[in-house]
Design a protein around this motif. Structure first.
Motif, PDB file in Angstrom:
ATOM      1  N   UNK A  42       1.872 -73.113 -73.052  1.00  0.00           N
ATOM      2  CA  UNK A  42       2.057 -74.344 -72.286  1.00  0.00           C
ATOM      3  C   UNK A  42       3.402 -74.397 -71.565  1.00  0.00           C
ATOM      4  N   UNK A  43       4.501 -74.086 -72.270  1.00  0.00           N
ATOM      5  CA  UNK A  43       5.830 -74.223 -71.670  1.00  0.00           C
ATOM      6  C   UNK A  43       6.023 -73.252 -70.515  1.00  0.00           C
ATOM      7  N   UNK A  44       5.738 -71.983 -70.753  1.00  0.00           N
ATOM      8  CA  UNK A  44       5.934 -70.994 -69.689  1.00  0.00           C
ATOM      9  C   UNK A  44       4.899 -71.173 -68.585  1.00  0.00           C
ATOM     10  N   UNK A  45       3.684 -71.599 -68.939  1.00  0.00           N
ATOM     11  CA  UNK A  45       2.661 -71.806 -67.906  1.00  0.00           C
ATOM     12  C   UNK A  45       3.115 -72.856 -66.893  1.00  0.00           C
ATOM     13  N   UNK A  46       3.743 -73.912 -67.373  1.00  0.00           N
ATOM     14  CA  UNK A  46       4.204 -74.968 -66.467  1.00  0.00           C
ATOM     15  C   UNK A  46       5.178 -74.412 -65.434  1.00  0.00           C
ATOM     16  N   UNK A  47       6.095 -73.559 -65.874  1.00  0.00           N
ATOM     17  CA  UNK A  47       7.073 -73.006 -64.945  1.00  0.00           C
ATOM     18  C   UNK A  47       6.435 -72.020 -63.968  1.00  0.00           C
ATOM     19  N   UNK A  48       5.542 -71.205 -64.493  1.00  0.00           N
ATOM     20  CA  UNK A  48       4.886 -70.233 -63.608  1.00  0.00           C
ATOM     21  C   UNK A  48       4.010 -70.932 -62.580  1.00  0.00           C
ATOM     22  N   UNK A  49       3.318 -71.977 -63.003  1.00  0.00           N
ATOM     23  CA  UNK A  49       2.473 -72.723 -62.068  1.00  0.00           C
ATOM     24  C   UNK A  49       3.335 -73.416 -61.016  1.00  0.00           C
ATOM     25  N   UNK A  50       4.461 -73.966 -61.438  1.00  0.00           N
ATOM     26  CA  UNK A  50       5.375 -74.594 -60.473  1.00  0.00           C
ATOM     27  C   UNK A  50       5.818 -73.575 -59.422  1.00  0.00           C
ATOM     28  N   UNK A  51       6.122 -72.371 -59.872  1.00  0.00           N
ATOM     29  CA  UNK A  51       6.523 -71.318 -58.933  1.00  0.00           C
ATOM     30  C   UNK A  51       5.384 -70.957 -57.993  1.00  0.00           C
ATOM     31  N   UNK A  52       4.162 -70.850 -58.544  1.00  0.00           N
ATOM     32  CA  UNK A  52       3.010 -70.516 -57.697  1.00  0.00           C
ATOM     33  C   UNK A  52       2.751 -71.605 -56.671  1.00  0.00           C
ATOM     34  N   UNK A  53       2.894 -72.870 -57.071  1.00  0.00           N
ATOM     35  CA  UNK A  53       2.677 -73.966 -56.124  1.00  0.00           C
ATOM     36  C   UNK A  53       3.713 -73.919 -55.006  1.00  0.00           C
ATOM     37  N   UNK A  54       4.965 -73.660 -55.365  1.00  0.00           N
ATOM     38  CA  UNK A  54       6.006 -73.563 -54.342  1.00  0.00           C
ATOM     39  C   UNK A  54       5.707 -72.403 -53.399  1.00  0.00           C
ATOM     40  N   UNK A  55       5.217 -71.317 -53.953  1.00  0.00           N
ATOM     41  CA  UNK A  55       4.854 -70.148 -53.138  1.00  0.00           C
ATOM     42  C   UNK A  55       3.708 -70.504 -52.194  1.00  0.00           C
ATOM     43  N   UNK A  56       2.745 -71.239 -52.726  1.00  0.00           N
ATOM     44  CA  UNK A  56       1.584 -71.648 -51.929  1.00  0.00           C
ATOM     45  C   UNK A  56       2.008 -72.529 -50.759  1.00  0.00           C
ATOM     46  N   UNK A  57       2.898 -73.485 -51.026  1.00  0.00           N
ATOM     47  CA  UNK A  57       3.336 -74.403 -49.978  1.00  0.00           C
ATOM     48  C   UNK A  57       4.221 -73.709 -48.952  1.00  0.00           C
ATOM     49  N   UNK A  58       4.891 -72.641 -49.372  1.00  0.00           N
ATOM     50  CA  UNK A  58       5.823 -71.990 -48.470  1.00  0.00           C
ATOM     51  C   UNK A  58       5.241 -70.881 -47.629  1.00  0.00           C
ATOM     52  N   UNK A  59       3.976 -70.524 -47.849  1.00  0.00           N
ATOM     53  CA  UNK A  59       3.405 -69.420 -47.087  1.00  0.00           C
ATOM     54  C   UNK A  59       2.607 -69.934 -45.891  1.00  0.00           C
ATOM     55  N   UNK A  60       2.705 -69.214 -44.787  1.00  0.00           N
ATOM     56  CA  UNK A  60       1.928 -69.556 -43.586  1.00  0.00           C
ATOM     57  C   UNK A  60       0.604 -68.818 -43.560  1.00  0.00           C
ATOM     58  N   UNK A  61       0.421 -67.875 -44.456  1.00  0.00           N
ATOM     59  CA  UNK A  61      -0.806 -67.096 -44.533  1.00  0.00           C
ATOM     60  C   UNK A  61      -1.837 -67.905 -45.312  1.00  0.00           C
ATOM     61  N   UNK A  62      -2.861 -68.442 -44.605  1.00  0.00           N
ATOM     62  CA  UNK A  62      -3.812 -69.344 -45.256  1.00  0.00           C
ATOM     63  C   UNK A  62      -4.645 -68.630 -46.320  1.00  0.00           C
ATOM     64  N   UNK A  63      -4.976 -67.377 -46.072  1.00  0.00           N
ATOM     65  CA  UNK A  63      -5.745 -66.629 -47.070  1.00  0.00           C
ATOM     66  C   UNK A  63      -4.910 -66.428 -48.335  1.00  0.00           C
ATOM     67  N   UNK A  64      -3.633 -66.119 -48.154  1.00  0.00           N
ATOM     68  CA  UNK A  64      -2.743 -65.951 -49.316  1.00  0.00           C
ATOM     69  C   UNK A  64      -2.588 -67.270 -50.045  1.00  0.00           C
ATOM     70  N   UNK A  65      -2.489 -68.375 -49.276  1.00  0.00           N
ATOM     71  CA  UNK A  65      -2.360 -69.698 -49.898  1.00  0.00           C
ATOM     72  C   UNK A  65      -3.603 -70.031 -50.715  1.00  0.00           C
ATOM     73  N   UNK A  66      -4.791 -69.623 -50.213  1.00  0.00           N
ATOM     74  CA  UNK A  66      -6.023 -69.861 -50.965  1.00  0.00           C
ATOM     75  C   UNK A  66      -5.995 -69.098 -52.291  1.00  0.00           C
TER      76      UNK A  66
END
Length: 586
Positions: free
Chosen positions: A395-419
């Protein structure tokens, strides 16, 4: 009459006292005593002639009584009332001796008992007390407690941040108002900062971290004050001269000793570990070599656990500074520093070995390696590794990794990568928000049909209740029925969505509703207990109501009797069935 200090060769020579302490308790216990001195554990310190008395906080809530008798040759005898102190060679005795060696004036001179009761008229009582104390010295404590005004206590020197913090925190234990305590400590920190008292800031942090076990977790409000003290020390590294920098770096690395003391060495978020990380980020190569020499000294003085824990710090300090890379790699393996090994392997261009080392890196430490992989052009592959790790992380590490993935998703212009990142977020943290985000991205690319199948598979495995609620919201009752009727064990919280699915099916599919209710009755029985059995009977009553309304009473009765037959060995269930429905068929 003012008592004189013990002879100079006992009371005034710091080196002599420390040597006596070393001879009494040994090097390892002496090192533990030093840490207790550092965080101000010794208090209520007094001296009567050559006899020292004090109290010393333990690792728990208790404070132990310590008595040490000095003579010109060193320590004549010592005792502590802790479980290990009968022989006088415990860490609390060491702490008292080291405190006296450092600050003999901090031990208040106290009179003898006869002097303390000189104004009392009962001469016979004084004589009797004198004889009793000669025969039973341990009774002296009772006299001191009965006459507190006659026995002085050393007061903390003005501006002594450690003693000030210690007085605030002494006796504090989790469950008390730690927010109020944190506010007081923060006021002390701000005052020290405003006065430019760098040492006071350091002493405050040490006073807090030494009591880590009693002030809550690493994210608690009291430890947060210590973290701000550490941040202040780090900021001063950029401003100070060489001597100040060396002191600050030594202090930051020295905090790791408290992690070792409290058994949290290596925990990424522990304060000592954070201090080491800050020192590593700020130190030059020469400064790291100097720190490495000090760490080797700590390893030589420590026990097996301390040597192992300090060894991990040594690995990080010497990363990239040694000639024998393979020897360093072996040391990194021995002290379980896969992240350091991974960084070094990347720097040496040994990418395949770095990927192998990455598999050993703890979840919480993964994100410290992002830049190193990106520098090698491996950012996308590293992101895929984070996706896979997030899906199975705690749970603890998952929260941080998911936060990082969400930030990565919001920061990418590649829509396929964001999906792809959105799917990874749903797999790691299946929530309605993550599902809605995934759907929006998939529909924008015209890929919702394929993405939906993958999403439903994830939800069915990890969050079937969410899947069922979502299908009901979509009005897809046939699909909802299939999920609700599934006979696999479902997690807690699935009962509510399953019952709501059955209620939605009643009007259009009475048979489907009855089967879902029956499946929930079976799930209740699997939980065992009279309360669960009563819930099962309530589900069976719904089965009879739904089928009865459709004119299928005989079928409802057959389902109930079949249910009873399947669980005939459960006498408590059978009793509940009789109570709800009357006598059962033989």
């Amino acid at each position: 009459m003012a008592l004189q200090r013990p002879a100079n060769d006992v009371g005034d020579a710091r080196a002599t006292i420390e040597a006596a302490a070393l001879a009494l308790v040994g090097s390892r216990t002496l090192e533990r005593g030093r840490r207790y001195v550092a965080w101000g554990a010794v208090f209520d310190a007094r001296r009567r002639g050559a006899v020292l008395r004090a109290r010393c906080e333990g690792s728990g809530q208790e404070a132990w009584r310590v008595r040490v008798t000095l003579d010109p040759a060193g320590v004549r005898d010592a005792a502590c009332d802790c479980p290990m102190g009968e022989g006088g060679d415990c860490k609390h005795v060491a702490a008292v001796l080291l405190t006296y060696a450092r600050d003999p004036d901090g031990f208040a001179e106290v009179p003898t008992v006869d002097e303390a009761v000189a104004g009392v008229d009962a001469a016979g009582l004084r004589a009797l007390l004198g004889r009793l104390l000669l025969q039973r010295p341990e009774l002296e404590v009772l006299v001191e407690e009965a006459l507190p005004g006659a026995f002085a206590r050393a007061e903390a020197a003005p501006g002594d941040a450690r003693a000030d913090a210690a007085s605030l925190m002494r006796g504090v234990w989790p469950g008390e108002d730690l927010d109020a305590l944190a506010a007081k400590l923060e006021a002390r920190r701000e005052a020290a900062e405003a006065a430019g008292d760098a040492r006071g800031v350091e002493q405050l942090a040490v006073a807090i971290v030494g009591r880590r076990r009693r002030v809550g977790g690493d994210a608690g409000p009291v430890l947060a004050v210590a973290r701000r003290c550490v941040a202040s020390v780090v900021a001063r590294l950029r401003e100070g001269d060489a001597e100040a920098r060396a002191h600050g770096l030594r202090w930051l690395v020295g905090l790791y000793g408290f992690d070792i003391e409290h058994g949290c060495a290596g925990v990424l978020d522990a304060l000592g570990r954070a201090g080491v990380a800050a020192a590593l980020a700020a130190a030059t190569g020469d400064e790291r070599r100097a720190l490495a020499r000090r760490v080797r000294g700590a390893m030589a003085r420590g026990d097996e656990w301390a040597r192992y824990a300090w060894g991990g710090v040594l690995v990080e300090l010497e990363e990239g500074l040694v000639d024998d890379e393979e020897a360093w790699m072996e040391m990194a393996r021995a002290h379980h520093r896969p992240a350091a090994r991974c960084r070094r392997l990347l720097a040496l261009g040994r990418v395949d070995e770095a990927w192998a080392a990455l598999a050993e890196v703890a979840d919480l430490e993964l994100l410290t390696l992002v830049e190193r992989f990106e520098e090698r052009g491996l950012g996308e592959a590293f992101t895929e590794a984070i996706k896979a790790r997030a899906a199975r992380a705690g749970a603890t590490s998952r929260e941080r990794l998911v936060t990082w993935l969400r930030a990565r998703e919001e920061g990418t212009a590649d829509m396929a990568a964001a999906l792809g990142l959105a799917e990874a977020v749903l797999a790691a943290d299946p929530t309605r928000a993550a599902l809605d985000e995934l759907r929006a991205r998939a529909e924008a690319l015209g890929q919702w049909e394929a993405a939906r199948a993958r999403a439903e598979a994830v939800l069915d495995a990890k969050a079937p209740g969410l899947l069922l609620e979502w299908l009901l919201d979509l009005g897809e009752l046939a699909a909802a029925r299939r999920v609700a009727e599934d006979e696999r064990a479902r997690p807690a919280g699935f009962a509510g969505p399953r019952v709501r699915a059955a209620e939605a099916l009643e009007a259009i599919d009475p048979e489907g509703a009855a089967r879902v209710y029956l499946r929930q009755a079976e799930a209740c029985v699997a939980q065992r207990g009279r309360a669960s059995y009563r819930d099962a009977c309530a589900m069976l009553a719904r089965v009879e109501r739904v089928l009865g309304a459709a004119g299928r009473e005989a079928e409802a009765r057959a389902l109930r009797e079949g249910f009873a037959a399947r669980h005939a060995r459960l006498s408590s269930l059978r009793a509940e069935l009789v109570q709800h429905f009357g006598p059962l068929a033989a």
